[in-house]
Design a protein around this motif. Structure first.
Motif, mmCIF file in Angstrom:
data_model
loop_
_atom_site.group_PDB
_atom_site.id
_atom_site.type_symbol
_atom_site.label_atom_id
_atom_site.label_comp_id
_atom_site.label_asym_id
_atom_site.label_seq_id
_atom_site.Cartn_x
_atom_site.Cartn_y
_atom_site.Cartn_z
ATOM 1 N N UNK A 187 -38.725 -21.183 3.015
ATOM 2 C CA UNK A 187 -37.553 -20.468 2.518
ATOM 3 C C UNK A 187 -37.548 -19.020 2.988
ATOM 4 N N UNK A 188 -38.696 -18.365 2.890
ATOM 5 C CA UNK A 188 -38.776 -16.957 3.280
ATOM 6 C C UNK A 188 -38.548 -16.777 4.778
ATOM 7 N N UNK A 189 -39.043 -17.706 5.550
ATOM 8 C CA UNK A 189 -38.832 -17.631 6.994
ATOM 9 C C UNK A 189 -37.345 -17.680 7.331
ATOM 10 N N UNK A 190 -36.601 -18.527 6.628
ATOM 11 C CA UNK A 190 -35.167 -18.644 6.858
ATOM 12 C C UNK A 190 -34.412 -17.398 6.423
ATOM 13 N N UNK A 191 -34.978 -16.635 5.500
ATOM 14 C CA UNK A 191 -34.322 -15.439 4.972
ATOM 15 C C UNK A 191 -34.881 -14.151 5.572
ATOM 16 N N UNK A 192 -35.745 -14.249 6.573
ATOM 17 C CA UNK A 192 -36.420 -13.077 7.134
ATOM 18 C C UNK A 192 -37.170 -12.311 6.047
ATOM 19 N N UNK A 193 -37.761 -13.055 5.135
ATOM 20 C CA UNK A 193 -38.577 -12.473 4.071
ATOM 21 C C UNK A 193 -40.015 -12.936 4.280
ATOM 22 N N UNK A 194 -40.902 -12.531 3.398
ATOM 23 C CA UNK A 194 -42.307 -12.936 3.512
ATOM 24 C C UNK A 194 -42.773 -13.551 2.201
ATOM 25 N N UNK A 195 -43.593 -14.577 2.321
ATOM 26 C CA UNK A 195 -44.138 -15.260 1.153
ATOM 27 C C UNK A 195 -45.618 -14.923 1.015
ATOM 28 N N UNK A 196 -46.033 -14.617 -0.195
ATOM 29 C CA UNK A 196 -47.412 -14.205 -0.444
ATOM 30 C C UNK A 196 -47.997 -15.017 -1.589
ATOM 31 N N UNK A 197 -49.254 -15.357 -1.457
ATOM 32 C CA UNK A 197 -49.957 -16.062 -2.528
ATOM 33 C C UNK A 197 -51.425 -15.679 -2.462
ATOM 34 N N UNK A 198 -51.980 -15.159 -3.554
ATOM 35 C CA UNK A 198 -53.390 -14.765 -3.538
ATOM 36 C C UNK A 198 -54.300 -15.981 -3.453
ATOM 37 N N UNK A 199 -55.586 -15.782 -3.180
ATOM 38 C CA UNK A 199 -56.528 -16.906 -3.216
ATOM 39 C C UNK A 199 -56.412 -17.652 -4.539
#
Length: 234
Positions: A187-199
């Motif tokens: 989803x973020x790739x399609x919106x030019x956003x970034x997705x983050x998730x900690x360990x």
């Protein structure tokens, strides 16, 4: 009550910590994101939270049960041990490996999105009905994940559009699920956003996130008076 007693006995500062914000701060510290929309998915909570106008705002949340609670309840009926989410993830992945063109035909579940909110109890009931009607367990586990996670990602995407932010942060125990992480990244790739998730050790509830936020609070001169520290469950 224990923290209040220790603070009073030792005459040390009492620091109020918001559990949801602690997930945000440990995620920011671990992932390097600056101003994310938090998709908070755990057993007891499902919320989309963002910092707006100087405060953290809940932009959407579950209207009935948390997504993790829903997955665990479905798993318990199947006889899976607690926590059930990882077992559902495993069975869904194993079923998917043997599908050339996986389809939701015959595996449809209710739409969980209610505006900016979510409702999962009907999804769980419908998934159990599929099992009772003879559907393959792995297929239903896959469908359950696809429907529930897609609903969460849809609300998170709406929050990105509403706030103008460009970062999604996943938090809570269900954020350990690789399929949810992949959906967020897509989803973020399609919106030019970034997705983050900690360990994963920092997605589940942990003492480090509480200590991290407590450190930030006292660093910025914020403590909690004994009189203001009482908890009203209502």
């Amino acid at each position: 009550a224990l923290a209040r007693g220790i603070s009073s006995r030792l005459s040390v500062p009492l620091i109020g910590v918001n559990h949801c914000v602690a997930h945000i701060e440990i995620g920011r510290q671990q992932c390097g994101c600056s101003d994310p929309v938090l998709l908070y998915v755990s057993g007891g909570n499902t919320q989309v939270i963002a910092h707006l106008d100087g405060k953290y705002r809940v932009l959407g949340e579950t209207l009935d049960i948390g997504i993790g609670n829903m997955l665990d309840k479905f798993a318990r009926v199947q006889g899976f041990p607690f926590p059930g989410g990882p077992v559902i993830e495993k069975l869904a992945a194993e079923w998917l490996e043997h599908q050339v063109e996986p389809s939701l035909d015959g595996l449809e579940l209710p739409f969980a999105v209610r505006g900016m909110d979510l409702a999962f109890s009907g999804v769980m009931t419908a998934a159990q009905r599929l099992i009772e009607n003879g559907a393959e367990l792995g297929a239903v586990c896959w469908s359950l994940q696809e429907h529930a996670f897609a609903a969460c990602i849809e609300v998170a995407e709406r929050a990105l559009a509403h706030t103008g932010k460009t970062e999604i942060l996943l938090g809570g125990g269900v954020a350990c699920n690789q399929r949810l992480r992949n959906m967020s990244e897509m989803m973020c790739k399609e919106r030019d956003a970034s997705s983050h998730c900690p360990p994963r050790m920092y997605c589940i509830d942990n003492g480090t996130m509480i200590a991290r936020l407590g450190w930030l609070e006292i660093k910025n001169g914020r403590t909690t008076s004994l009189m203001d520290s009482g908890i009203d469950q209502e």
